[in-house]
Design an enzyme around this catalytic site. Structure first.
Site, PDB file in Angstrom:
ATOM      1  CB  THR A  14      -0.865   0.028   1.273  1.00 16.25           C
ATOM      2  OG1 THR A  14       0.021   0.008   2.402  1.00 16.25           O
ATOM      3  CG2 THR A  14      -1.797  -1.181   1.335  1.00 16.25           C
TER       4      THR A  14
ATOM      5  CB  CYS B 296      15.872  -6.526 -19.112  1.00 17.24           C
ATOM      6  SG  CYS B 296      16.697  -7.986 -19.529  1.00 17.24           S
TER       7      CYS B 296
END
Ligand code: NAD
Length: 549
Positions: free
Chosen positions: A259, A404
């Site tokens: 959150t 990546c």
């Protein structure tokens, strides 16, 4: 105030609106960041209130300035507002930006909010204010690496048959269910806002939405029992659901939370009220809202500690929920450890981190060509496994992009390959290369990326500032310096960068310099702190250390 111009869509194709691809590329990155954001109409991208521009007037002024920007000019942005265009030189960055920077003692939420109310500052988070946001996919590999590392602690070496309990399905947290599934497990993600959960299911990051804790537990146990993977969004407030699930006997193997607890006013929703009531209270009585949010955060963290006492692997996922809970009276909050020292530091020590690239043509075929080129250039097993999963399971959001994790020496190699592909006409357009601020040498955040450094240097922010300076002198196309980030006011100093492969000789020179030194300063930072693997990586790469070691 200029009218909002939404929906913002990133331009695609080969028609330039600017004087060159460097400017056009940065403009498309800005548009892509806004378009992929959680609340585009408010220019809010992710992480509670992380923005791409101060307001719509500033957004339109930035767009106009980028269109007019000469090749030997630099646009200067102060907290999302364009303030100057300077004549610099052809190798200089096209954009320099500084977001949310307040002098140490003044870096508090009350001071920030007063300045924000006067229209003087904005919250830049990390990739929001750096215009490098590529949607939830941007964080996916990092989230997968974290859950995969947690899985290694079990005899099976993965999360197969295990339940992960978490909360928050926003811009970053939304990656969690898919990442848990990639690591073999079942995820229950508690989310208070049904629209956020629906968005993640719609995009393929999560499988099913339930409104009842018993049903979530049944589905999770059933899937885990069969060794299947499943992503479950449980609608509710984490401060209610975490204790309830524990009382009901749920025994998750791993517990965390995403959150936006770093911002108790604009991020965390207090328990005991509907979302609409929370929005109303936030506007009517912000002080009471923050008190209620902090009281809920304390209950939420107490339940996480309870799961830890029961034997679960529990960690904070970089949202400062421990700091907020401790400030509000939970004395045990920091018995929960952070995810970087637990799982990620070994990667950072060797300069490995979340490299990303965006195909500015907008053509998915360019992504396929760059994916194949990456695998051919760096035929490494980790990369192969990740790329295979990513190609099959990661939905494209906005301009085709790939995140990546690459290390020192790999990013510059990849960048030069992409520049060559553009030059040879094998791609339909240039490629922008960037990264998260959550990286090896670009951030000081003592409760996250630099938590429990070997030499205790956690809060020293010289490193990210040096990182930004190096990227600026080396000619990155955009360089940014931020404060606050994912931990909230006073929590971090970080730096961002983007460099564009447009096939030119200038790009080749700048890419080679930037994409080496950007992770290299991270390796130096870790070597200086005493990490042996960083010292080895530095000496393998020929980094000169004037004081040895
Ligand atoms: P976001 O604001 O887009 O999403 C937060 C989500 O939490 C929202 O969907 C919101 O409805 C939900 N939520 C708020 N209060 C809740 C409650 N009490 N119970 C259940 N759900 C609740 O934020 P984000 O971009 O997803 O980032 C989440 C947090 O993670 C932020 O604090 C951010 O700074 C941090 N972060 C961590 C990393 C990392 O790599 N670990 C990276 C970026 C951001």
């Amino acid at each position: 105030m200029t009218l909002a111009n939404i929906p913002v869509e990133p331009a695609r194709g080969d028609v330039l609106r600017c004087k060159g691809w460097r400017q056009e590329g940065i403009l498309r990155m800005l548009e892509n960041t806004v378009a992929n954001g959680e609340k585009p109409a408010e220019l809010i991208v992710y992480g509670g209130s992380g923005r791409a521009a101060r307001n719509w007037e500033s957004f339109h002024a930035i767009v106009a300035a980028l269109k007019a920007l000469g090749d030997d000019e630099t646009l200067v942005i102060q907290s999302g507002k364009p303030v100057a265009v300077f004549r610099t030189h052809a190798m200089a960055p096209k954009v320099l930006t500084a977001n949310t920077n307040l002098v140490g003692k003044w870096a508090t939420w009350p001071v920030y909010r007063a300045l924000e109310a006067k229209g003087l500052i904005m919250y830049g988070q990390y990739t929001a204010g750096t215009w490098a946001y590529i949607g939830t996919q941007g964080i996916l590999q990092g989230t997968y690496e974290t859950f995969a590392a947690a899985g290694k602690r079990f005899p099976s070496g993965n999360l197969r048959g295990r339940i992960v309990l978490t909360a928050g399905l926003g811009g970053m947290g939304g990656a969690q269910p898919l990442a848990v599934k990639m690591a073999g497990g079942v995820c229950i993600a508690v989310e208070v806002d049904p629209a956020r959960a629906e968005r993640r299911v719609g995009m393929g990051y999560c499988d099913v939405i339930v409104h009842d804790a018993t049903e979530a537990m049944r589905l999770a146990r059933d899937a885990a029992g069969k060794g299947e993977t499943l992503g479950i969004a449980l609608i509710g407030n984490a401060a209610d659901m975490f204790p309830a699930l524990r009382r009901m006997g749920l025994a998750p193997a791993v517990v965390t939370d995403q959150t936006s607890a770093h911002d108790p006013l604009n991020g965390y929703v207090p328990a005991g009220m509907s979302l609409a009531e929370a929005v109303e209270l936030r506007a009517r009585d912000p002080d009471r809202y923050v008190r209620e949010a902090n009281a809920s955060i304390v209950r939420h963290v107490a339940a996480m500690l309870g799961f830890q006492d029961d034997g679960a692997i529990v960690f904070e996922y970089g949202n400062n929920i421990r700091g907020q809970a401790e400030e509000s009276g939970e004395v045990r909050a920091f018995e929960i450890e952070g995810f970087v020292p637990m799982f990620i530091r070994p990667s950072f020590a060797i300069g490995r981190g979340p490299f990303r690239w965006v195909c500015l043509s907008g053509d998915p075929e360019d992504l396929a060509v760059t994916d194949a080129a990456a695998l051919a250039e760096l035929p490494d097993d980790l990369l192969k496994t990740w790329m295979a999963m990513a190609k099959e399971r990661v939905p494209i959001q906005g301009l085709p992009a790939r995140s990546c994790w690459l290390g020192l020496g790999e990013r510059d190699r990849m960048g030069l390959v992409f520049n060559r592909l553009v030059r040879e006409g094998r791609l339909r357009g240039p490629v922008a290369m960037s990264r998260d601020h959550l990286d090896t040498g670009s951030v000081a955040q003592p409760t996250r990326e630099t938590e429990r450094m070997k030499d205790g240097s956690d809060p020293i922010a010289d490193w990210p500032l040096l990182n930004a300076l190096l990227n600026a002198v080396n000619g990155a196309d955009l360089v940014s310096i931020h404060q606050g980030g994912g931990s909230g006011m006073g929590g971090s100093i970080s730096a961002g960068m983007t460099v564009i492969a447009d096939g030119s000789d200038s790009a080749e020179e700048r890419i080679a310099r930037c994409l080496f030194t950007d992770p290299a300063i991270g390796v130096v930072r870790h070597a200086d702190a005493g990490y042996g693997e960083a010292k080895d990586a530095a000496s393998r790469s020929g980094i000169v250390s004037p004081m040895g070691g």
